[in-house]
Design a protein around this motif. Structure first.
Motif, PDB file in Angstrom:
ATOM      1  N   GLY A  21     -17.020 -35.434 -63.467  1.00 22.54           N
ATOM      2  CA  GLY A  21     -15.605 -35.726 -63.225  1.00 22.54           C
ATOM      3  C   GLY A  21     -14.732 -35.667 -64.460  1.00 22.54           C
ATOM      4  O   GLY A  21     -13.544 -35.918 -64.410  1.00 22.54           O
ATOM      5  N   ARG A  22     -15.336 -35.302 -65.613  1.00 23.08           N
ATOM      6  CA  ARG A  22     -14.553 -35.270 -66.860  1.00 23.08           C
ATOM      7  C   ARG A  22     -13.637 -34.041 -66.977  1.00 23.08           C
ATOM      8  O   ARG A  22     -12.645 -34.073 -67.681  1.00 23.08           O
ATOM      9  N   ALA A  23     -14.077 -32.957 -66.352  1.00 20.61           N
ATOM     10  CA  ALA A  23     -13.411 -31.673 -66.623  1.00 20.61           C
ATOM     11  C   ALA A  23     -11.906 -31.771 -66.446  1.00 20.61           C
ATOM     12  O   ALA A  23     -11.419 -32.371 -65.491  1.00 20.61           O
ATOM     13  N   THR A  24     -11.210 -31.171 -67.387  1.00 22.53           N
ATOM     14  CA  THR A  24      -9.750 -31.174 -67.347  1.00 22.53           C
ATOM     15  C   THR A  24      -9.295 -29.979 -66.520  1.00 22.53           C
ATOM     16  O   THR A  24      -9.777 -28.878 -66.749  1.00 22.53           O
ATOM     17  N   ARG A  25      -8.426 -30.198 -65.563  1.00 23.94           N
ATOM     18  CA  ARG A  25      -7.847 -29.048 -64.858  1.00 23.94           C
ATOM     19  C   ARG A  25      -6.345 -29.151 -64.933  1.00 23.94           C
ATOM     20  O   ARG A  25      -5.735 -29.928 -64.227  1.00 23.94           O
ATOM     21  N   TYR A  26      -5.763 -28.368 -65.824  1.00 23.31           N
ATOM     22  CA  TYR A  26      -4.310 -28.384 -65.916  1.00 23.31           C
ATOM     23  C   TYR A  26      -3.698 -27.575 -64.786  1.00 23.31           C
ATOM     24  O   TYR A  26      -2.586 -27.790 -64.380  1.00 23.31           O
ATOM     25  N   VAL A  27      -4.474 -26.595 -64.360  1.00 17.95           N
ATOM     26  CA  VAL A  27      -3.951 -25.738 -63.306  1.00 17.95           C
ATOM     27  C   VAL A  27      -4.867 -25.881 -62.108  1.00 17.95           C
ATOM     28  O   VAL A  27      -6.069 -25.661 -62.209  1.00 17.95           O
ATOM     29  N   GLU A  28      -4.316 -26.281 -60.987  1.00 15.39           N
ATOM     30  CA  GLU A  28      -5.122 -26.379 -59.779  1.00 15.39           C
ATOM     31  C   GLU A  28      -5.395 -24.978 -59.255  1.00 15.39           C
ATOM     32  O   GLU A  28      -4.581 -24.082 -59.378  1.00 15.39           O
ATOM     33  N   ARG A  29      -6.586 -24.801 -58.710  1.00 16.14           N
ATOM     34  CA  ARG A  29      -6.928 -23.484 -58.190  1.00 16.14           C
ATOM     35  C   ARG A  29      -6.020 -23.080 -57.022  1.00 16.14           C
ATOM     36  O   ARG A  29      -5.812 -21.920 -56.777  1.00 16.14           O
ATOM     37  N   GLY A  30      -5.537 -24.064 -56.287  1.00 16.38           N
ATOM     38  CA  GLY A  30      -4.649 -23.738 -55.175  1.00 16.38           C
ATOM     39  C   GLY A  30      -5.422 -23.372 -53.932  1.00 16.38           C
ATOM     40  O   GLY A  30      -5.324 -24.031 -52.911  1.00 16.38           O
ATOM     41  N   LYS A  31      -6.246 -22.347 -54.075  1.00 19.56           N
ATOM     42  CA  LYS A  31      -7.001 -21.903 -52.903  1.00 19.56           C
ATOM     43  C   LYS A  31      -8.419 -22.465 -52.963  1.00 19.56           C
ATOM     44  O   LYS A  31      -8.972 -22.645 -54.060  1.00 19.56           O
ATOM     45  N   PRO A  32      -9.030 -22.734 -51.830  1.00 21.83           N
ATOM     46  CA  PRO A  32     -10.424 -23.200 -51.855  1.00 21.83           C
ATOM     47  C   PRO A  32     -11.357 -22.100 -52.383  1.00 21.83           C
ATOM     48  O   PRO A  32     -11.046 -20.905 -52.264  1.00 21.83           O
ATOM     49  N   LEU A  33     -12.458 -22.527 -53.000  1.00 26.23           N
ATOM     50  CA  LEU A  33     -13.393 -21.569 -53.585  1.00 26.23           C
ATOM     51  C   LEU A  33     -13.860 -20.516 -52.583  1.00 26.23           C
ATOM     52  O   LEU A  33     -14.089 -19.369 -52.931  1.00 26.23           O
ATOM     53  N   GLU A  34     -13.970 -20.948 -51.315  1.00 30.46           N
ATOM     54  CA  GLU A  34     -14.462 -20.030 -50.285  1.00 30.46           C
ATOM     55  C   GLU A  34     -13.556 -18.805 -50.132  1.00 30.46           C
ATOM     56  O   GLU A  34     -13.979 -17.779 -49.611  1.00 30.46           O
ATOM     57  N   SER A  35     -12.307 -18.957 -50.579  1.00 36.23           N
ATOM     58  CA  SER A  35     -11.435 -17.791 -50.439  1.00 36.23           C
ATOM     59  C   SER A  35     -11.693 -16.758 -51.536  1.00 36.23           C
ATOM     60  O   SER A  35     -11.212 -15.646 -51.486  1.00 36.23           O
TER      61      SER A  35
END
Ligand SMILES: *Cc1c(COP(=O)(O)O)cnc(C)c1O
Length: 492
Positions: A21-35
């Motif tokens: 849970g540490r990872a920094t995500r400044y930018v959300e992927r927006g789309k689910p990985l499945e896409s």
């Protein structure tokens, strides 16, 4: 450095410090990985380290500082030509139009890239006096192997299957005899004369109907110009053999003299030496292989040809030895090398060599004030000095000098090569160093030699300022310890 001190500096690896849970995500992927990927190829059980961006940045920055590179200081590693690699080369190689090209892209969509390869090939031909170059081999050693495979095929087609000897001077780089042996040839070593050159008489003495190839570099690994090269090439050709030029020392002559004019039939370049491709640490290399007219058809495939205004990859070359490297080889290096060639131009490249020779001679004359010069004459881009006298007086060896230089902020020169010079230090400053840097290097060496006479133990203990201290090289070779172990986490 003591074991504790080096532990203190050893950074924990990022997969030791990760916490879920540490990872920094400044930018959300927006789309689910499945896409992005089919769900069945996604895994939940992959234990990738979870770190903050800051920890990752610190980790890699620290790692980058735990070593020495040309970007940090003077790097006089003889035979390796560690000169400045202009940043613009990287910027061009990283252009998306080059970097993102798929190697299976049809020729008509890769015209720019093919043009780069073609123009680089043509430039090498005119600079070195060859009829054609293959950009396929990935390093000098691989080009040597490819060249010897060509020689083998060439002789076989002529029914000369008894030509199974390769002549190599005793100053040669180890890859020369190794490539010959890998190709199934028998290596014949030839002694250098008192001037540090190959004597044509010595070559004649071993020439015969069994001679396949004579491999030489010029200037040789002592940094001396083989001034009887025409006589040697003439004798080898008369005996029906081929001449191979090891181009690792091309930085000493490009734009000033051409191996093709000296009588060489085959040659390689190490673009990671002469043409400013960053190298070291076993990084990707590039070893273009040049040939004279009678050997062009044997070059590895694919070969870039120009038809009018179009370029294409020619795979249909029946006599070719075939590819020695996949796809376009290390294509980004072709971009870097061409950028360097065009930035300098013919006159600029000739200057590059002349500055390299000037810097080497400046160092040679200064260092001769306190270390022996086994071949005291004008050198080309590098020269050898010896610590043999110093060793007799103080026990300090070339290796100790090399280690002591690390403590003083310089990379060590090449040591114990060429093999014919005892306690050898082989120094190549390259042409991109300032006089001030060269003077600092001379001062450091002078101080080391003085220390050898007064406090030799200090040199036996060197290096003490580097992350890794003096390693036991015998034990490292006989009992290599290659296992990674997690660093104990300090609690509290
Ligand atoms: C570096 C070198 C080679 C081998 O070239 P790589 O590109 O490292 O495989 C061969 N001969 C000499 C004299 C060299 O310095």
């Amino acid at each position: 450095m003591s074991a504790q001190a080096s532990d203190r500096l050893a950074p924990p690896l990022i997969f030791e410090t990760g916490q879920t849970g540490r990872a920094t995500r400044y930018v959300e992927r927006g789309k689910p990985l499945e896409s992005f990927m089919p769900a069945k190829t996604l895994r939940d059980d992959l234990p990738l380290p979870d770190n903050t961006e800051l920890d990752v940045v610190r980790h890699y920055t620290r790692l980058s500082q735990r070593t020495f590179g040309i970007d940090l200081g003077f790097y006089p590693l003889g035979s390796c030509t560690m000169k400045y690699n202009p940043r613009i080369n990287d910027a061009l190689a990283n252009l998306h139009e080059f970097a993102d090209l798929h190697p299976f892209v049809p020729d008509e969509l890769a015209q720019g890239a093919l043009q780069v390869m073609h123009e680089l090939e043509r430039s090498f031909c005119s600079l070195f006096g060859m009829a054609a170059f293959s950009l396929n081999p990935a390093a000098g050693a691989q080009a040597e192997l490819a060249a010897l495979l060509i020689a083998k095929k060439y002789f076989k087609e002529r029914g000369a299957t008894k030509r199974d000897k390769v002549i190599v001077p005793d100053t040669a780089h180890g890859t020369n005899p190794a490539s010959a042996a890998m190709c199934g040839f028998t290596v014949v070593s030839v002694k250098s004369d008192a001037r540090g050159r190959v004597d044509p008489a010595e070559i004649r003495a071993v020439l015969g109907a069994d001679t396949a190839v004579c491999m030489m570099t010029n200037p040789n690994t002592l940094g001396l110009f083989e001034d009887r090269i025409h006589e040697i090439a003439g004798a080898v050709h008369e005996a029906g053999g081929l001449m191979y030029y090891d181009g690792a020392n091309a930085n000493a002559l490009m734009g000033n003299a051409r191996p093709g004019d000296m009588g060489f039939d085959l040659m390689h370049l190490n673009t990671h030496k002469t043409f400013t491709i960053p190298h070291g640490g076993g990084g990707a290399g590039h070893g273009p292989l040049g040939v004279a007219t009678h050997l062009v058809e044997y070059l590895p495939t694919p070969y870039v040809v120009r038809d009018g205004e179009c370029y294409r990859l020619d795979f249909n070359r029946p006599k070719s030895i075939g590819p020695v490297r996949s796809f376009w080889s290390n294509f980004a290096h072709a971009v870097r090398a061409l950028a360097y060639l065009y930035a300098n131009g013919a006159e600029g490249l000739a200057n590059v060599s002349q500055y390299a020779v000037l810097n080497a001679n400046y160092l040679r004359v200064k260092i001769a004030e306190f270390l022996e010069m086994p071949y005291p004459e004008i050198c080309r881009h590098e020269f050898v000095t010896s610590a043999q006298g110093l060793k007799k007086k103080s026990g300090v060896r070339a290796l100790d000098i090399a280690k002591a230089l690390l403590d003083r902020g310089f990379m060590a020169p090449t040591v114990y090569f060429p093999l014919i010079v005892p306690e050898c230090l082989m120094i190549e400053p390259s042409g991109t160093e300032s006089k001030e840097t060269l003077d600092e290097f001379v001062a450091a060496l002078r101080e080391i030699v003085a220390t050898a006479e007064s406090h030799p133990q200090e040199l036996f203990d060197a290096p003490v300022t580097t992350v890794v201290g003096r390693v036991d090289e015998t034990r490292a070779a006989r009992h290599p310890d290659l296992r990674w172990r997690p660093v104990e986490r300090r609690s509290g």
